[in-house]
Design an enzyme around this catalytic site. Structure first.
Site, PDB file in Angstrom:
ATOM      1  N   CYS A   1      -0.509   4.095   6.300  1.00  0.00           N
ATOM      2  CA  CYS A   1       0.709   3.406   6.733  1.00  0.00           C
ATOM      3  C   CYS A   1       1.782   4.348   7.264  1.00  0.00           C
ATOM      4  O   CYS A   1       2.710   3.910   7.940  1.00  0.00           O
ATOM      5  CB  CYS A   1       1.273   2.574   5.584  1.00  0.00           C
ATOM      6  SG  CYS A   1       0.100   1.356   4.945  1.00  0.00           S
TER       7      CYS A   1
ATOM      8  N   HIS B   1       8.336   0.962   6.953  1.00  0.00           N
ATOM      9  CA  HIS B   1       6.999   0.359   7.002  1.00  0.00           C
ATOM     10  C   HIS B   1       7.068  -1.031   6.391  1.00  0.00           C
ATOM     11  O   HIS B   1       7.606  -1.225   5.298  1.00  0.00           O
ATOM     12  CB  HIS B   1       6.015   1.242   6.234  1.00  0.00           C
ATOM     13  CG  HIS B   1       4.739   0.550   5.890  1.00  0.00           C
ATOM     14  ND1 HIS B   1       3.981  -0.123   6.834  1.00  0.00           N
ATOM     15  CD2 HIS B   1       4.089   0.403   4.701  1.00  0.00           C
ATOM     16  CE1 HIS B   1       2.926  -0.638   6.239  1.00  0.00           C
ATOM     17  NE2 HIS B   1       2.969  -0.343   4.950  1.00  0.00           N
TER      18      HIS B   1
ATOM     19  N   ASN C   1       1.520  -6.952   6.476  1.00  0.00           N
ATOM     20  CA  ASN C   1       1.397  -5.496   6.448  1.00  0.00           C
ATOM     21  C   ASN C   1       0.318  -5.071   7.436  1.00  0.00           C
ATOM     22  O   ASN C   1      -0.860  -5.328   7.216  1.00  0.00           O
ATOM     23  CB  ASN C   1       1.049  -5.047   5.027  1.00  0.00           C
ATOM     24  CG  ASN C   1       0.948  -3.527   4.892  1.00  0.00           C
ATOM     25  OD1 ASN C   1       0.780  -2.808   5.872  1.00  0.00           O
ATOM     26  ND2 ASN C   1       1.028  -3.048   3.663  1.00  0.00           N
TER      27      ASN C   1
END
Length: 346
Positions: A139, A265, A295
């Site tokens: 990520c 993020h 996500n």
């Protein structure tokens, strides 16, 4: 090295050496000049998940802030989605594929084990002259790739670098596991990095890693399914993103009050809100699109940047704080100016 880089690792066997920060050279400064985003057509809503999982829309929204996510079709290559985002970014910057010196794609879900995704993306966007490489930092990968792109430009080794975060997390998600099936989605976002006479541009990044925590968030080669300890990941993510962001602000000579937009993020809304609160960033300055995309790992920051610009939150010249955390553990933060000069230098 042209860009400011902070990389740390913790081990139980060796003392940590004092970190040194190379200063940016005077001259050309790397900046972001274009943005592009692409999402699959197929939308999976919380109502869809209610039909096959022991969950509810209320539970998902309360725990994650997510209302829907996108999934690629089984026969749809991720490279095509990444190329769409890259072409939009190039168009936004007034550039073409023939001007790109390097393509950096951050992904943990390439279409093949090898070759990587980047060479195919370079082919699809008409950049046969460009070098191309994948980055795997989960990520945080987009920030690692952006830091590398800035270093290439500021060192004179490249003039135009295309940075793309692209993920097909639906292909490594256990769709019978409520704790992860509701969280992950697919998408791609890209930026064009080039040089100019900029005040800030792509400022120095603070990057870190802690391999001792690898078993808290991972996917094995054989099973190829994401597994995580959610509460532990939450705790580490907030602490690391906040600490790195504070250090990045100091390195850039900025304060929290100078931040126009905070883009973290998009793991889940609770993590983003907690990090922003601890940093002292007002809610109206926080970019959130996790409700629409879920996500998407390394694609989440460029997707959130594109959405923030579309919504009018992000304007040319804005000071943007970026922060990310992911499997490894790896993390990063940086302060950048948004399209400080509208067109990149030749």
């Amino acid at each position: 090295m042209a860009a400011t880089v902070e990389t740390t690792a913790t081990t139980p066997h060796a003392a940590i050496r004092p970190r040194t920060t190379p200063r940016r050279r005077r001259g050309t400064t790397a900046g972001i000049f274009g943005i592009g985003a692409a999402l699959p057509d197929h939308v999976v809503t919380n109502a869809d998940l209610e039909q096959r999982l022991d969950t509810t829309d209320e539970w998902i929204v309360r725990r994650t802030g997510i209302r829907e996510r996108r999934h690629l079709a089984p026969d749809e290559p991720l490279a095509d989605l990444a190329a769409r985002a890259c072409l939009l970014a190039l168009d936004d910057a007034g550039r073409s594929g023939s001007e790109v010196d390097q393509v950096i794609v951050s992904t943990i879900t390439p279409d093949r084990v090898t070759p990587g995704l980047a060479p195919e993306v370079a082919r699809l966007i008409g950049a046969p002259q460009a070098s191309a490489v994948d980055v795997n930092a989960a990520c945080a990968g987009f920030l690692y790739a952006l830091d590398q792109a800035a270093a290439l430009v500021e060192s004179g080794r490249a003039s135009v670098v295309l940075v793309c975060g692209a993920e097909a997390l639906s292909r490594i998600t256990d769709h019978d596991d409520r704790s992860t099936a509701v969280i992950f989605g697919d998408g791609a976002g890209a930026v064009v990095v080039a040089g100019g006479e900029l005040e800030l541009g792509v400022g120095g990044f603070v990057l870190g890693a802690d391999g001792e925590q690898a078993d808290l968030l991972y996917a094995e080669r054989d099973e190829r399914m994401l597994r995580m300890e959610g509460s532990e990941v939450y705790r580490h993510a907030v602490r690391r993103m906040v600490g790195a962001s504070r250090e990045a602000l100091e390195r850039a000579g900025r304060t929290v009050d100078d931040i126009d937009v905070f883009v973290a993020h998009q793991a889940n809304a609770r993590i983003i809100d907690a990090a922003a609160t601890e940093l002292g960033v007002p809610r109206e300055k926080v970019a959130i699109n996790v409700d629409r995309t879920a996500n998407t790992s390394s694609a989440s920051i460029p997707l959130a940047l594109a959405q923030a610009e579309e919504d009018g939150l992000l304007k040319p010249g804005a000071t943007v704080a970026l922060a990310a955390f992911g499997a490894g553990f790896v993390w990063g933060a940086g302060i950048v100016s948004w399209k400080e000069r509208r067109q990149a230098c030749a």
